[in-house]
Design an enzyme around this catalytic site. Structure first.
Site, short mmCIF file in Angstrom:
data_model
loop_
_atom_site.label_atom_id
_atom_site.label_comp_id
_atom_site.label_asym_id
_atom_site.label_seq_id
_atom_site.Cartn_x
_atom_site.Cartn_y
_atom_site.Cartn_z
N ASP A 23 40.42 30.77 45.69
CA ASP A 23 39.49 29.67 45.40
C ASP A 23 38.51 29.48 46.56
OD1 ASP A 23 41.30 29.28 43.25
OD2 ASP A 23 42.48 27.91 44.47
N GLU A 205 37.87 26.48 34.07
CA GLU A 205 38.09 25.82 35.35
C GLU A 205 37.20 26.46 36.41
OE1 GLU A 205 42.26 26.47 36.20
OE2 GLU A 205 41.91 28.50 36.96
N HIS A 269 37.20 31.99 40.21
CA HIS A 269 37.06 30.80 41.06
C HIS A 269 36.13 31.07 42.24
CE1 HIS A 269 38.77 26.68 41.93
NE2 HIS A 269 37.72 26.84 42.71
#
Length: 326
Positions: A23, A205, A269
């Site tokens: 991330d 996401e 991500h």
């Protein structure tokens, strides 16, 4: 894990920029300084790096600026921190769970008390506040918040799970009143519509924003965190109403997927930054091997990678593993 298994198939393309950092988020400040933060394998703290150049982040010393609580809120699963400079101050946005309820993931905010995020102290501002007319946001599993600016307004985009059973992770957007509170109620931006967003679990996401020639592009990650993890994209004209979901265009196909030949598995991500010469850089994580022992979430070898973003004649970004940065 032995070295061969940890590294998998190393090719000319997939040498990690920073190992075991998922991330990843890179921020280039107004003075040209680069900052880096990411999820650490233990999910127990937030660490920052600072360097004069993007390349120097690779070897820059890491400073832990905040550590998880022993119990209660923010005591488990410290995920996906992002460093932003807003309203004249430094902020870190991140998600965290609770030791006694590890999947009670919610979005939280830290504020720096000074001008140097590496050395000045950070204070906890608590959970991100929804708008006064919103009774829904942050009541369920919520994470991966990012912030971007358009025409003097700041917008907050995040993932939140809804419905029953296993639940579905959607992306929502709202305009911000301040660094710690939303001004408007949530608007559903995207839900997992397509087959590639529904592998193992239905997920949207990890939003990230890049702008070019009056258009805003928002990438996001989809599906479970193994090989099927991939990146999708939305876009909108900067003059349109960003809180009107009908104004956003969603791409039918993913813009970045695993590539066994080049040795990339589960790319996603991401964040974006720029080089001093104006080139756009995609910062993302991926693994260099396919077979994962146990839960992919706890496999530590999601490495930070870099890719130069090219642009086609229509003004849309092209994500290609062959586009090296250095």
């Amino acid at each position: 894990m032995d070295e061969k298994r940890r590294n998998g198939k190393i090719t000319e393309y997939n040498t990690p920029f920073i190992e075991q950092r998922a991330d990843p988020y890179v921020y280039r400040h107004t003075d040209g300084t680069y900052y880096f933060t990411a999820s650490v394998p233990a999910y127990d703290c937030i660490a920052l790096r600072k360097a004069e150049t993007l390349e120097q982040l690779q070897t820059a010393q890491e400073t832990i600026v905040w550590t998880k609580h022993e119990s209660g809120e923010m005591s488990k699963h410290i995920w996906a921190p992002e460093l932003h400079y807003l309203f004249g101050k430094w902020y870190i946005y991140f998600a965290a769970g609770e030791k006694d309820d590890i999947w009670k993931i919610r979005p939280f905010v830290l504020e720096c008390t000074g001008e140097d995020p590496m050395t000045d102290s950070w204070v906890e501002k608590g959970k991100m506040e929804r708008s006064d007319d919103d009774i829904y946001s942050f009541e369920a599993f919520s994470l991966d918040a990012t912030v971007f600016e358009n025409k003097g307004n700041y917008y907050y985009v995040w993932a939140e799970k809804v419905s029953v059973g296993i639940q579905i992770s959607n992306l929502y957007i709202a305009r911000m009143e301040s660094a710690t509170k939303l001004a408007t109620a949530q608007v559903l931006l995207t839900t997992p519509d397509y087959d590639w967003e529904r592998v193992d679990i239905w997920v949207n996401e990890g939003p990230a924003v890049i702008k070019r020639d009056g258009r805003i592009f928002l990438t996001y990650s989809a599906s479970a965190t193994g090989e099927c993890y991939c990146m999708g994209m939305l876009s909108i004209d900067e003059n349109d109403d960003l809180l009107d979901p009908r104004a956003w265009k969603k791409e039918r196909k993913p813009v970045l997927c695993s590539d066994r030949e080049k040795g990339f598995y589960g790319p996603g991500h991401n964040s974006f930054t720029k080089l001093p010469d104006g080139r756009d850089i995609c910062v993302y994580h991926a693994r260099t091997y396919l077979e994962i022992e146990g839960d992919p979430l706890y496999d530590p070898n999601r490495h930070t990678m870099l890719m130069e973003v090219k642009w086609n004649e229509q003004g849309y970004p092209i994500f290609d593993y062959a586009n090296k940065v250095f």
